[in-house]
Design a protein around this motif. Sequence first.
Motif, mmCIF file in Angstrom:
data_model
loop_
_atom_site.group_PDB
_atom_site.id
_atom_site.type_symbol
_atom_site.label_atom_id
_atom_site.label_comp_id
_atom_site.label_asym_id
_atom_site.label_seq_id
_atom_site.Cartn_x
_atom_site.Cartn_y
_atom_site.Cartn_z
ATOM 1 N N ASP A 22 8.384 -3.058 0.577
ATOM 2 C CA ASP A 22 9.044 -2.142 1.496
ATOM 3 C C ASP A 22 8.042 -1.500 2.444
ATOM 4 O O ASP A 22 6.816 -1.614 2.281
ATOM 5 N N LEU A 23 8.589 -0.784 3.435
ATOM 6 C CA LEU A 23 7.753 -0.176 4.466
ATOM 7 C C LEU A 23 6.920 0.979 3.917
ATOM 8 O O LEU A 23 5.781 1.189 4.352
ATOM 9 N N THR A 24 7.467 1.744 2.969
ATOM 10 C CA THR A 24 6.687 2.843 2.396
ATOM 11 C C THR A 24 5.429 2.315 1.716
ATOM 12 O O THR A 24 4.334 2.883 1.865
ATOM 13 N N ALA A 72 -1.826 1.378 4.184
ATOM 14 C CA ALA A 72 -2.571 1.750 5.395
ATOM 15 C C ALA A 72 -3.313 3.064 5.185
ATOM 16 O O ALA A 72 -4.448 3.228 5.627
ATOM 17 N N ARG A 73 -2.657 4.013 4.485
ATOM 18 C CA ARG A 73 -3.327 5.287 4.192
ATOM 19 C C ARG A 73 -4.540 5.078 3.292
ATOM 20 O O ARG A 73 -5.612 5.651 3.524
ATOM 21 N N ASP A 74 -4.384 4.250 2.275
ATOM 22 C CA ASP A 74 -5.426 4.099 1.269
ATOM 23 C C ASP A 74 -6.574 3.200 1.723
ATOM 24 O O ASP A 74 -7.607 3.133 1.041
ATOM 25 N N GLU A 93 0.342 12.301 8.042
ATOM 26 C CA GLU A 93 1.045 11.382 8.940
ATOM 27 C C GLU A 93 1.982 10.466 8.170
ATOM 28 O O GLU A 93 3.058 10.112 8.666
ATOM 29 N N LEU A 94 1.595 10.083 6.961
ATOM 30 C CA LEU A 94 2.470 9.260 6.120
ATOM 31 C C LEU A 94 3.751 10.022 5.803
ATOM 32 O O LEU A 94 4.859 9.484 5.977
#
Length: 415
Positions: free
Chosen positions: A215-217, A223-225, A235-236
């Motif tokens: 999924d997108l989450t 991307a955050r990690d 932003e997440l």
Amino acid sequence: MEASPARRPHRLDPAGGCPHAVNARLLARGAVTPVELPGGIEGMAVLGHAALKEFLQHPEVAKNQRHFTALREGRIAAGWPLLTFATVQGMTTADGDDHRRLRSLAGRAFTPRRVEELRPRIERLVAELLDGLERAAEAGGGVADLRRHLALPLPMSVISELLGVDVEFRDRLHHLSSVVVATDTGPADAVAANRELVAVLGEIVAAKAARPGGDLTSALIAARDEGGDRLSHQELIGTLLLMIVAGHETTLNLITNAVRALCAHPGQLDLVRAGRASWADVVEETLRWDSPVSYFPFRYPVRDITVDGTLIPAGTPVLAGYSAAGRDPAAHGADAGRFDVTRPARPGSVRHLSLGHGTHYCLGAPLARLEATVALERLFTRFPGLGLGVPEAGLTPHAGFVGNSVHALPVLLRR
């Protein structure tokens, strides 16, 4: 062009109501008008179609809160009902490279090709919801609330599935998001709802971090990690908030408004059935004639600018008046107030601005259009005699001046 003299601000009613009569009066005064926001904050609204199109792509207009003078000077209270629109960290409050970065992280899930791949799932979901709508009508003497049983659960389910949000969270997310975007929420309730919404999103992120999926989450967490500057935790959370709110509230209003319009204009429905217009035409005319969003916050000039002869000082919070622009006679003719699914787009002009314009054009536009067209076609095919279950005058307008719809839409189902 010389700027026009200042006019007395129009006080926006935090309780909302049907915007069209007020919009017509304001448009008669000019395409840009001063407004008073909740708490006595001075703002502006751009109402005319041409003026709004110019403003939405103006190079000297920004979205970041640092350009909001009253906020920067500490004149905005913590419980101000519009604060989330200004301060949430995401693509709708970012400019330049930050906006491109945040938009690109989510954009791959909303391309026309990826959205079209969702069609079979949306069709199955609509069929299930229509079964539920019929059961509700049978229990309610033939009448059921279409907003509750179709217009809400369809986009909420689709965006939740894209984000990987479990069913257990969805009702809470809808309730909290509706409180957060309402303009008549009291300060204490606004603060509490924002805190709870962030907490719920934090729960979802923690669960996904422990059990990532396709999924997108999960993609945003990755991307955050990864580190670097791809995505911060704030932003997440902000991106998830924006996608959940925008991903269902606007489509909820769009479907509701389209069904209401067709019930009130049966001759227009006959044109669709006769093949003289398409369900896509119904969606586009609804977006123009009864925009799901009336006044969208905020944009800020980074310097004094003049739009359609009216000065907008730097740092002013400006509302995009989508519902007013949709019925602007200067753009749509003397019959701009008439619902007409065969209305042609004027040469060289966009049909409406209800999904935005320029770099901040709605990322979910293809998905909203698909959900609405499938829902309308299947609904009126299954229930060709569908009509309003109460008189038009008995419908209660949606609370607040940001969203534009009705609180409930009772319909009488007739096969």
